[in-house]
Design a protein around this motif. Sequence first.
Motif, PDB file in Angstrom:
ATOM      1  N   GLU A 308       0.804  -1.217   0.000  1.00  0.00           N
ATOM      2  CA  GLU A 308       0.000   0.000   0.000  1.00  0.00           C
ATOM      3  C   GLU A 308       0.841   1.272   0.000  1.00  0.00           C
ATOM      4  O   GLU A 308       0.595   2.200  -0.779  1.00  0.00           O
ATOM      5  CB  GLU A 308      -0.922  -0.026   1.217  1.00  0.00           C
ATOM      6  CG  GLU A 308      -1.820   1.170   1.387  1.00  0.00           C
ATOM      7  CD  GLU A 308      -2.677   1.033   2.633  1.00  0.00           C
ATOM      8  OE1 GLU A 308      -2.304   1.612   3.667  1.00  0.00           O
ATOM      9  OE2 GLU A 308      -3.704   0.336   2.568  1.00  0.00           O
ATOM     10  N   SER A 309       1.839   1.351   0.873  1.00  0.00           N
ATOM     11  CA  SER A 309       2.640   2.576   0.980  1.00  0.00           C
ATOM     12  C   SER A 309       3.443   2.829  -0.292  1.00  0.00           C
ATOM     13  O   SER A 309       3.578   3.970  -0.738  1.00  0.00           O
ATOM     14  CB  SER A 309       3.569   2.508   2.191  1.00  0.00           C
ATOM     15  OG  SER A 309       2.833   2.547   3.396  1.00  0.00           O
ATOM     16  N   ALA A 310       3.991   1.759  -0.872  1.00  0.00           N
ATOM     17  CA  ALA A 310       4.753   1.916  -2.114  1.00  0.00           C
ATOM     18  C   ALA A 310       3.839   2.351  -3.262  1.00  0.00           C
ATOM     19  O   ALA A 310       4.224   3.165  -4.110  1.00  0.00           O
ATOM     20  CB  ALA A 310       5.475   0.620  -2.459  1.00  0.00           C
ATOM     21  N   LEU A 311       2.619   1.810  -3.306  1.00  0.00           N
ATOM     22  CA  LEU A 311       1.653   2.229  -4.324  1.00  0.00           C
ATOM     23  C   LEU A 311       1.288   3.694  -4.136  1.00  0.00           C
ATOM     24  O   LEU A 311       1.153   4.447  -5.111  1.00  0.00           O
ATOM     25  CB  LEU A 311       0.408   1.348  -4.252  1.00  0.00           C
ATOM     26  CG  LEU A 311      -0.698   1.644  -5.273  1.00  0.00           C
ATOM     27  CD1 LEU A 311      -0.190   1.494  -6.701  1.00  0.00           C
ATOM     28  CD2 LEU A 311      -1.903   0.729  -5.031  1.00  0.00           C
ATOM     29  N   TYR A 312       1.144   4.115  -2.892  1.00  0.00           N
ATOM     30  CA  TYR A 312       0.872   5.526  -2.587  1.00  0.00           C
ATOM     31  C   TYR A 312       1.994   6.403  -3.128  1.00  0.00           C
ATOM     32  O   TYR A 312       1.742   7.445  -3.756  1.00  0.00           O
ATOM     33  CB  TYR A 312       0.729   5.699  -1.079  1.00  0.00           C
ATOM     34  CG  TYR A 312       0.647   7.124  -0.600  1.00  0.00           C
ATOM     35  CD1 TYR A 312      -0.553   7.830  -0.645  1.00  0.00           C
ATOM     36  CD2 TYR A 312       1.772   7.785  -0.093  1.00  0.00           C
ATOM     37  CE1 TYR A 312      -0.634   9.141  -0.198  1.00  0.00           C
ATOM     38  CE2 TYR A 312       1.704   9.092   0.353  1.00  0.00           C
ATOM     39  CZ  TYR A 312       0.498   9.766   0.302  1.00  0.00           C
ATOM     40  OH  TYR A 312       0.430  11.076   0.736  1.00  0.00           O
ATOM     41  N   VAL A 313       3.230   5.990  -2.909  1.00  0.00           N
ATOM     42  CA  VAL A 313       4.372   6.755  -3.423  1.00  0.00           C
ATOM     43  C   VAL A 313       4.294   6.853  -4.943  1.00  0.00           C
ATOM     44  O   VAL A 313       4.451   7.939  -5.520  1.00  0.00           O
ATOM     45  CB  VAL A 313       5.704   6.100  -2.993  1.00  0.00           C
ATOM     46  CG1 VAL A 313       6.881   6.688  -3.771  1.00  0.00           C
ATOM     47  CG2 VAL A 313       5.936   6.287  -1.501  1.00  0.00           C
ATOM     48  N   ALA A 314       4.043   5.732  -5.610  1.00  0.00           N
ATOM     49  CA  ALA A 314       4.013   5.717  -7.074  1.00  0.00           C
ATOM     50  C   ALA A 314       2.931   6.637  -7.629  1.00  0.00           C
ATOM     51  O   ALA A 314       3.161   7.384  -8.590  1.00  0.00           O
ATOM     52  CB  ALA A 314       3.803   4.288  -7.572  1.00  0.00           C
ATOM     53  N   THR A 315       1.747   6.616  -7.032  1.00  0.00           N
ATOM     54  CA  THR A 315       0.635   7.409  -7.566  1.00  0.00           C
ATOM     55  C   THR A 315       0.768   8.900  -7.258  1.00  0.00           C
ATOM     56  O   THR A 315       0.005   9.702  -7.803  1.00  0.00           O
ATOM     57  CB  THR A 315      -0.718   6.913  -7.028  1.00  0.00           C
ATOM     58  OG1 THR A 315      -0.730   7.019  -5.599  1.00  0.00           O
ATOM     59  CG2 THR A 315      -0.972   5.472  -7.444  1.00  0.00           C
ATOM     60  N   THR A 316       1.729   9.275  -6.404  1.00  0.00           N
ATOM     61  CA  THR A 316       1.888  10.688  -6.068  1.00  0.00           C
ATOM     62  C   THR A 316       3.099  11.314  -6.761  1.00  0.00           C
ATOM     63  O   THR A 316       3.583  12.359  -6.346  1.00  0.00           O
ATOM     64  CB  THR A 316       2.018  10.882  -4.540  1.00  0.00           C
ATOM     65  OG1 THR A 316       3.089  10.069  -4.027  1.00  0.00           O
ATOM     66  CG2 THR A 316       0.715  10.507  -3.841  1.00  0.00           C
ATOM     67  N   ARG A 317       3.570  10.714  -7.854  1.00  0.00           N
ATOM     68  CA  ARG A 317       4.718  11.263  -8.596  1.00  0.00           C
ATOM     69  C   ARG A 317       4.343  12.254  -9.699  1.00  0.00           C
ATOM     70  O   ARG A 317       5.183  13.052 -10.091  1.00  0.00           O
ATOM     71  CB  ARG A 317       5.528  10.131  -9.241  1.00  0.00           C
ATOM     72  CG  ARG A 317       6.158   9.121  -8.290  1.00  0.00           C
ATOM     73  CD  ARG A 317       7.008   9.754  -7.221  1.00  0.00           C
ATOM     74  NE  ARG A 317       6.270   9.920  -5.978  1.00  0.00           N
ATOM     75  CZ  ARG A 317       6.645  10.716  -4.987  1.00  0.00           C
ATOM     76  NH1 ARG A 317       7.727  11.464  -5.126  1.00  0.00           N
ATOM     77  NH2 ARG A 317       5.929  10.814  -3.877  1.00  0.00           N
ATOM     78  N   PRO A 318       3.111  12.250 -10.265  1.00  0.00           N
ATOM     79  CA  PRO A 318       2.859  13.104 -11.435  1.00  0.00           C
ATOM     80  C   PRO A 318       2.557  14.558 -11.092  1.00  0.00           C
ATOM     81  O   PRO A 318       1.901  14.853 -10.090  1.00  0.00           O
ATOM     82  CB  PRO A 318       1.637  12.453 -12.090  1.00  0.00           C
ATOM     83  CG  PRO A 318       0.888  11.851 -10.952  1.00  0.00           C
ATOM     84  CD  PRO A 318       1.951  11.362  -9.993  1.00  0.00           C
ATOM     85  N   LYS A 319       3.032  15.447 -11.956  1.00  0.00           N
ATOM     86  CA  LYS A 319       2.670  16.861 -11.867  1.00  0.00           C
ATOM     87  C   LYS A 319       1.435  17.163 -12.724  1.00  0.00           C
ATOM     88  O   LYS A 319       0.696  18.098 -12.422  1.00  0.00           O
ATOM     89  CB  LYS A 319       3.839  17.730 -12.323  1.00  0.00           C
ATOM     90  CG  LYS A 319       5.035  17.689 -11.384  1.00  0.00           C
ATOM     91  CD  LYS A 319       6.074  18.744 -11.745  1.00  0.00           C
ATOM     92  CE  LYS A 319       6.814  18.387 -13.011  1.00  0.00           C
ATOM     93  NZ  LYS A 319       7.904  19.348 -13.315  1.00  0.00           N
ATOM     94  N   LYS A 320       1.225  16.386 -13.784  1.00  0.00           N
ATOM     95  CA  LYS A 320       0.113  16.665 -14.693  1.00  0.00           C
ATOM     96  C   LYS A 320      -0.847  15.487 -14.841  1.00  0.00           C
ATOM     97  O   LYS A 320      -2.016  15.587 -14.500  1.00  0.00           O
ATOM     98  CB  LYS A 320       0.656  17.086 -16.062  1.00  0.00           C
ATOM     99  CG  LYS A 320       1.405  18.416 -16.055  1.00  0.00           C
ATOM    100  CD  LYS A 320       1.880  18.794 -17.449  1.00  0.00           C
ATOM    101  CE  LYS A 320       2.624  20.126 -17.450  1.00  0.00           C
ATOM    102  NZ  LYS A 320       3.116  20.479 -18.810  1.00  0.00           N
ATOM    103  N   ASN A 321      -0.354  14.374 -15.368  1.00  0.00           N
ATOM    104  CA  ASN A 321      -1.254  13.281 -15.722  1.00  0.00           C
ATOM    105  C   ASN A 321      -0.825  11.957 -15.106  1.00  0.00           C
ATOM    106  O   ASN A 321       0.353  11.593 -15.131  1.00  0.00           O
ATOM    107  CB  ASN A 321      -1.310  13.114 -17.248  1.00  0.00           C
ATOM    108  CG  ASN A 321      -1.912  14.327 -17.931  1.00  0.00           C
ATOM    109  OD1 ASN A 321      -3.086  14.645 -17.722  1.00  0.00           O
ATOM    110  ND2 ASN A 321      -1.114  15.022 -18.732  1.00  0.00           N
ATOM    111  N   LEU A 322      -1.818  11.225 -14.580  1.00  0.00           N
ATOM    112  CA  LEU A 322      -1.602   9.893 -14.020  1.00  0.00           C
ATOM    113  C   LEU A 322      -2.410   8.893 -14.838  1.00  0.00           C
ATOM    114  O   LEU A 322      -3.627   9.045 -14.999  1.00  0.00           O
ATOM    115  CB  LEU A 322      -2.045   9.853 -12.555  1.00  0.00           C
ATOM    116  CG  LEU A 322      -2.009   8.484 -11.859  1.00  0.00           C
ATOM    117  CD1 LEU A 322      -0.584   7.935 -11.806  1.00  0.00           C
ATOM    118  CD2 LEU A 322      -2.595   8.595 -10.445  1.00  0.00           C
ATOM    119  N   TYR A 323      -1.716   7.866 -15.366  1.00  0.00           N
ATOM    120  CA  TYR A 323      -2.357   6.824 -16.158  1.00  0.00           C
ATOM    121  C   TYR A 323      -2.233   5.488 -15.416  1.00  0.00           C
ATOM    122  O   TYR A 323      -1.118   5.055 -15.102  1.00  0.00           O
ATOM    123  CB  TYR A 323      -1.683   6.679 -17.524  1.00  0.00           C
ATOM    124  CG  TYR A 323      -1.750   7.903 -18.407  1.00  0.00           C
ATOM    125  CD1 TYR A 323      -2.722   8.026 -19.405  1.00  0.00           C
ATOM    126  CD2 TYR A 323      -0.825   8.938 -18.275  1.00  0.00           C
ATOM    127  CE1 TYR A 323      -2.777   9.136 -20.241  1.00  0.00           C
ATOM    128  CE2 TYR A 323      -0.872  10.059 -19.097  1.00  0.00           C
ATOM    129  CZ  TYR A 323      -1.844  10.160 -20.082  1.00  0.00           C
ATOM    130  OH  TYR A 323      -1.884  11.270 -20.897  1.00  0.00           O
TER     131      TYR A 323
END
Length: 353
Positions: A308-323
């Motif tokens: 969960e925590s690693a997924l949270y880190v990954a999803t909080t990297r974009p400045k514009k678009n998350l796919y």
Amino acid sequence: MALDQLTPDRCQSVIMALSAERTAVVKGKAGTGKSLLLFKKAKQVSQISDSYAIIVFTKSLKQFFVNELNEIDPSGKHVYYYYEWQRSEKPHYTYLFVDECQDFGCEEIDDFKSHGTYCWFFGDTDQSIMGFQNSNVQSVEVTAAQVGVQPQKIALNHRLTVENAKVGEYIKPLTRISYACVNHGAKPKLELVKEDIFAVALAKVIPQLDRIIEIIKNKQLINVSVLVYYNDSVEIVRDYFISKGIPVEWKTKDNMEFDFDSTNPKIVTWHCSKGLEFDDVFIPACGINEHMKLRKYNHPVDPMVNCESALYVATTRPKKNLYLLYSNNLSPKLPPFGSDIYEGDEEDDVLPF
């Protein structure tokens, strides 16, 4: 240099105005500018002393800081990644800056303190995803108590849009991360990419990689990352992109060919992405057991269920678009199919290859 072009906000400016001749702990959620502050404070002390060092956890984050500090430290001698620091002579510095302090425990914090007259620690407890054998990591608040200070808090989120932050907030509701965001943008994209029902193992995930390549080409994306969980998954995505004529930058646990100034897609693990940011972020294999198909070797852990925590880190990297891409059984850690968190119609009409 990206960080040099950023202006600290009011909360950050308060910390910037503090004398560097103190031990301090700075805490903030993903995207609040901890790296900016660390960079600015290090550059500040570099004007008065050559006795300073920056310690980060990963090689990729070290490379980022080396690039940013090139003007004042062309040799990169002031920046260590953690295991490099452990193998070094550990000289004593007047100023020691430690990034991602939530990934260290009591013994590591004491070790840093013994090698710095003034130590600055930066971290976010919700992004604690590293750790050591026979050593427990601790929260930013515990580290602050250990070194005898009150943590300085930065609150405003300048990286994430409100819309993208809602994915991280779904994963970790108590962060309430979207409430601190100052920018708005497009909603995250959830794409259901049809797999070839006759394919086996890795081949079932290939249509997702083809879809990512298609989007990068069609939208002419130049600051983009593809994030996967395992190191061998990095190698698989790297090799597939190269086979399709797409040059890439990449980083695994043991090897790295990574140029932050390049416009090539950056392929790294969720863990190695921590502290980094990109305009556009792709996370493939978001379905149950799909990461197990994106591997050279068997592994019992499904990161879409257990990390969960690693997924949270990954999803909080974009400045514009998350796919977010998947083919079957979307992970329950993510907002469900049909959620108004996502943009438009999630189902993609990509045909099996």
